[in-house]
Scaffold this motif. Sequence first.
Motif: not given
Length: 520
Positions: A466-481
């Motif tokens: 969950v931490a890897l997704f929330s803190e690293v992967l998600f900020p780099l993904s198109p889902w952020k917006q």
Amino acid sequence: MAADGWSWFPVLAAGVSLFKCLFISSYRSTDFEVHRNWLAITHSLPVSRWYHENSSEWTLDYPPLFAWFEFGLSHVARHFDGDMLLLHKQNYASPPTVLFQRLSVIVTDGVFILATRECCRCVQTQKASQKAVLSQPPFILAVLLLWNFGLFIVDHIHFQYNGFLFGFLLLSVAKHLQAQHLQGALLFAVLLNLKHIYLYVAPAYGVYLLRSYCFTESSTDGGIRWRSFSLLRLLALGSVVMAVCGLSFGPFIVMGQLPQVLSRLFPFKRGLCHAYWAPNAWALYNALDKVLATVGVRLKLLKEAELPQASMTGGLVQEFQHSVLPSVSPSVTLVCTLLSILPALASIWRRPRGARGFLRCLLLCALGSFMFGWHVHEKAILIAILPLSILAVESREDAGIFLLLSTTGHYSLFPLLFTPTELPIKVCLMLMFSLFSFCALRKLHSGDGSLLHPLEVAYLLGLGMVALFSEVLFPLSPWKQRLPFLPLLATSVYCSVGVSYSFLRLYATLLRSDSKPKQH
């Protein structure tokens, strides 16, 4: 432990105090401005206007004793920077102001340090003399409390005065463990008049003191001996509580402002959940509502245009309507909370098991209120984590529950520190605290296998994903917006499972103990 065996405690306390000083210039939340504004309110205005002032959105909403605490701090603050005490200075954060407010938290943590020492003295040790100091329960407990990760980031980075407040709670618990019940009641009454969130555990205090203090004897099977009721003790207990409440609220009652004060303390127009979803039953309920709404729209069972538009994760304090499931009112949360803590209260009423039975009931009241309360703050999980540390160093089973609850509860606080600069800080601090907790408690309770079951270990490892997704992967993904709430949703829902499980497991230990002989 011998008297000279406590030489390590001042060193440990001084070390953590100096470590806190390293974060004086770190990120701070809006709570910093909240408390600065309260300094200005209590210093610049007459008492009659404290709970009416609303020129800032950060109105005074703590009980009167805390307002007087801020008033006292303001007289020291003026020697650092008098401008911080001006009401019109919104978001004022000069270097002297930051220094003063940070130091005020560190200095008032002295109450917490004193409470930690008292709790360490209450720890039951049978073979302490056979172990090195670093492996003894008092030392482990001192580290678990003084270096608690959650308390550290909430107070000394995010910014609040929780250490000062928890000091009163732990001192009160220690006094009950030492059978000094009037002192324990006095300290808790003071705490309630400093911050009313501790009403969460007030039922445990009320039932325990009535049953185990006002009734002086129990029958051989642990039942009540009605003839042992002491009216004198009840009057003494009531006098202590009423005296504190009278000193706190008395001036506002005389001024006819009690309704105004209460409206500030209990603002039920706020939403079911806080801006950062606390990992509780309502986080799961909200998530289920969102899933059902999404599925309903996809299956064309619901029209998206007709669904409520208010976001439950937008960071705003507001009322909202659920899309599919019935909306929850404050009265519903109250009923759910009472039902969740009733078995624990009934247990210590029927068969008191000493102060440690009270402590277990206190934990269940804290968790029950956290799980089902209205507008619960995520930081309230510390009301359970910190006192549970005491039981964790005495009981193997409680140690396992502590590892689950503390790891899950502490990770749920990660969204409070959302700036990239704080990411390595919070990760490293939590890893260090968690590693110490696991290693120290495993060594302390060695000899009977793992403290956690394999599925529990797997769940905790899932926090890393969950931490890897929330803190690293998600900020780099198109889902952020498109889905900015997703990391918060994932964190809250996943942690809700761990907190709920810990609550049920702690309840199981209490109910199993009903069949055991009563503690004296």
